[in-house]
Scaffold this motif. Structure first.
Motif, PDB file in Angstrom:
ATOM      1  N   ILE A  13       0.849  -1.205   0.000  1.00  0.00           N
ATOM      2  CA  ILE A  13       0.000   0.000   0.000  1.00  0.00           C
ATOM      3  C   ILE A  13       0.881   1.250   0.000  1.00  0.00           C
ATOM      4  O   ILE A  13       0.618   2.212  -0.722  1.00  0.00           O
ATOM      5  CB  ILE A  13      -0.967  -0.008   1.212  1.00  0.00           C
ATOM      6  CG1 ILE A  13      -1.985  -1.140   1.065  1.00  0.00           C
ATOM      7  CG2 ILE A  13      -1.675   1.342   1.363  1.00  0.00           C
ATOM      8  CD1 ILE A  13      -2.851  -1.386   2.271  1.00  0.00           C
ATOM      9  N   LYS A  14       1.959   1.217   0.801  1.00  0.00           N
ATOM     10  CA  LYS A  14       2.884   2.364   0.835  1.00  0.00           C
ATOM     11  C   LYS A  14       3.486   2.604  -0.546  1.00  0.00           C
ATOM     12  O   LYS A  14       3.618   3.746  -0.991  1.00  0.00           O
ATOM     13  CB  LYS A  14       3.991   2.128   1.872  1.00  0.00           C
ATOM     14  CG  LYS A  14       3.495   2.193   3.307  1.00  0.00           C
ATOM     15  CD  LYS A  14       4.627   2.029   4.306  1.00  0.00           C
ATOM     16  CE  LYS A  14       4.088   2.084   5.732  1.00  0.00           C
ATOM     17  NZ  LYS A  14       5.127   2.052   6.750  1.00  0.00           N
ATOM     18  N   LYS A  15       3.844   1.512  -1.220  1.00  0.00           N
ATOM     19  CA  LYS A  15       4.426   1.613  -2.564  1.00  0.00           C
ATOM     20  C   LYS A  15       3.440   2.292  -3.517  1.00  0.00           C
ATOM     21  O   LYS A  15       3.821   3.149  -4.317  1.00  0.00           O
ATOM     22  CB  LYS A  15       4.785   0.209  -3.073  1.00  0.00           C
ATOM     23  CG  LYS A  15       5.455   0.206  -4.439  1.00  0.00           C
ATOM     24  CD  LYS A  15       5.657  -1.222  -4.929  1.00  0.00           C
ATOM     25  CE  LYS A  15       6.319  -1.240  -6.302  1.00  0.00           C
ATOM     26  NZ  LYS A  15       6.408  -2.614  -6.832  1.00  0.00           N
ATOM     27  N   MET A  16       2.169   1.909  -3.428  1.00  0.00           N
ATOM     28  CA  MET A  16       1.143   2.483  -4.304  1.00  0.00           C
ATOM     29  C   MET A  16       0.922   3.975  -4.039  1.00  0.00           C
ATOM     30  O   MET A  16       0.637   4.743  -4.937  1.00  0.00           O
ATOM     31  CB  MET A  16      -0.181   1.724  -4.147  1.00  0.00           C
ATOM     32  CG  MET A  16      -0.192   0.380  -4.839  1.00  0.00           C
ATOM     33  SD  MET A  16      -1.842  -0.352  -4.883  1.00  0.00           S
ATOM     34  CE  MET A  16      -2.109  -0.815  -3.186  1.00  0.00           C
ATOM     35  N   ARG A  17       1.079   4.364  -2.777  1.00  0.00           N
ATOM     36  CA  ARG A  17       0.835   5.762  -2.401  1.00  0.00           C
ATOM     37  C   ARG A  17       2.047   6.668  -2.631  1.00  0.00           C
ATOM     38  O   ARG A  17       1.923   7.887  -2.609  1.00  0.00           O
ATOM     39  CB  ARG A  17       0.413   5.836  -0.926  1.00  0.00           C
ATOM     40  CG  ARG A  17      -0.996   5.290  -0.704  1.00  0.00           C
ATOM     41  CD  ARG A  17      -1.386   5.291   0.751  1.00  0.00           C
ATOM     42  NE  ARG A  17      -1.537   6.626   1.314  1.00  0.00           N
ATOM     43  CZ  ARG A  17      -1.960   6.866   2.555  1.00  0.00           C
ATOM     44  NH1 ARG A  17      -2.291   5.858   3.332  1.00  0.00           N
ATOM     45  NH2 ARG A  17      -2.062   8.095   3.006  1.00  0.00           N
ATOM     46  N   ALA A  18       3.213   6.076  -2.866  1.00  0.00           N
ATOM     47  CA  ALA A  18       4.460   6.845  -2.959  1.00  0.00           C
ATOM     48  C   ALA A  18       4.540   7.693  -4.224  1.00  0.00           C
ATOM     49  O   ALA A  18       3.990   7.334  -5.270  1.00  0.00           O
ATOM     50  CB  ALA A  18       5.646   5.885  -2.932  1.00  0.00           C
TER      51      ALA A  18
END
Length: 200
Positions: free
Chosen positions: A167-172
């Protein structure tokens, strides 16, 4: 204008390594973990607040915070972890905001704000952009077990206390893939700096 780069990742994804690469290039790093340690030193309001919530059993004989004991308490109990976050969030946030303001006043070109729980604690609004240090969850689990000598269950518990790395990767805004060698990771950082016209 100062570029405020929020740097985050998951536990054992290699965020500290990337933070060090920025520091090696001469850029200032505001380290939330360091601030979190400073705000609970003996005699601080932060430590007083922790003792009032969790009791004196989380202190060492010298009156310092016993991180291992506190960690065991909060990683196995989501309500206790939320209590700890609520107790310390104000203290940590205030120190981070102050540090950002100081660098902005100095017109520093680039400032790295290294925050493990950047998304979880809602810090992205303070950042110009956010960079996530990424590895797969399988790699993350393996590295965490090896690094901290944890069982698979203990490691998963710690990973689950954070937002998923996917999820963090998608939001970065930017992603550094730390699955390869340290040299490959470093080259990604240098490449990012070059593209931004920020490298020395």
């Amino acid at each position: 204008m100062t570029f405020i780069l929020g740097l985050t990742g998951g536990i054992a994804t290699g965020k500290s390594t990337v933070s060090r690469y920025f520091s090696d290039q001469g850029y200032p790093v505001i380290d939330a973990d360091l601030i979190a340690r400073e705000v609970v030193e003996p005699g601080t309001l932060g430590l007083e607040k922790i003792v009032s919530v969790f009791g004196r059993s989380v202190l060492t004989q010298q009156g310092e915070l016993d991180r291992q004991k506190l960690g065991q308490l909060v990683f196995s109990d989501i309500l206790k972890r939320k209590k700890l976050d609520a107790v310390l969030d104000g203290e940590i946030r205030q120190a981070i905001v102050k540090a950002i303001e100081e660098y902005t006043l100095k017109k520093t070109a680039l400032v790295i704000v290294d925050i493990p729980l950047l998304y979880e604690a809602g810090y992205e609004s303070l950042m110009t952009k956010v960079m996530v240090v990424y590895v797969s969850e399988e790699t993350q689990l393996k590295r965490l077990m090896e690094r901290n000598s944890l069982t698979q269950e203990e490691a998963k518990q710690r990973m689950n206390s954070q937002l998923s790395i996917q999820i963090k990767k998608m939001r970065a805004d930017f992603v550094i893939d730390n699955s390869g060698t340290k040299e490959e990771t470093k080259l990604q950082v240098l490449d990012w700096l070059e593209k931004k016209g920020l490298n020395y």
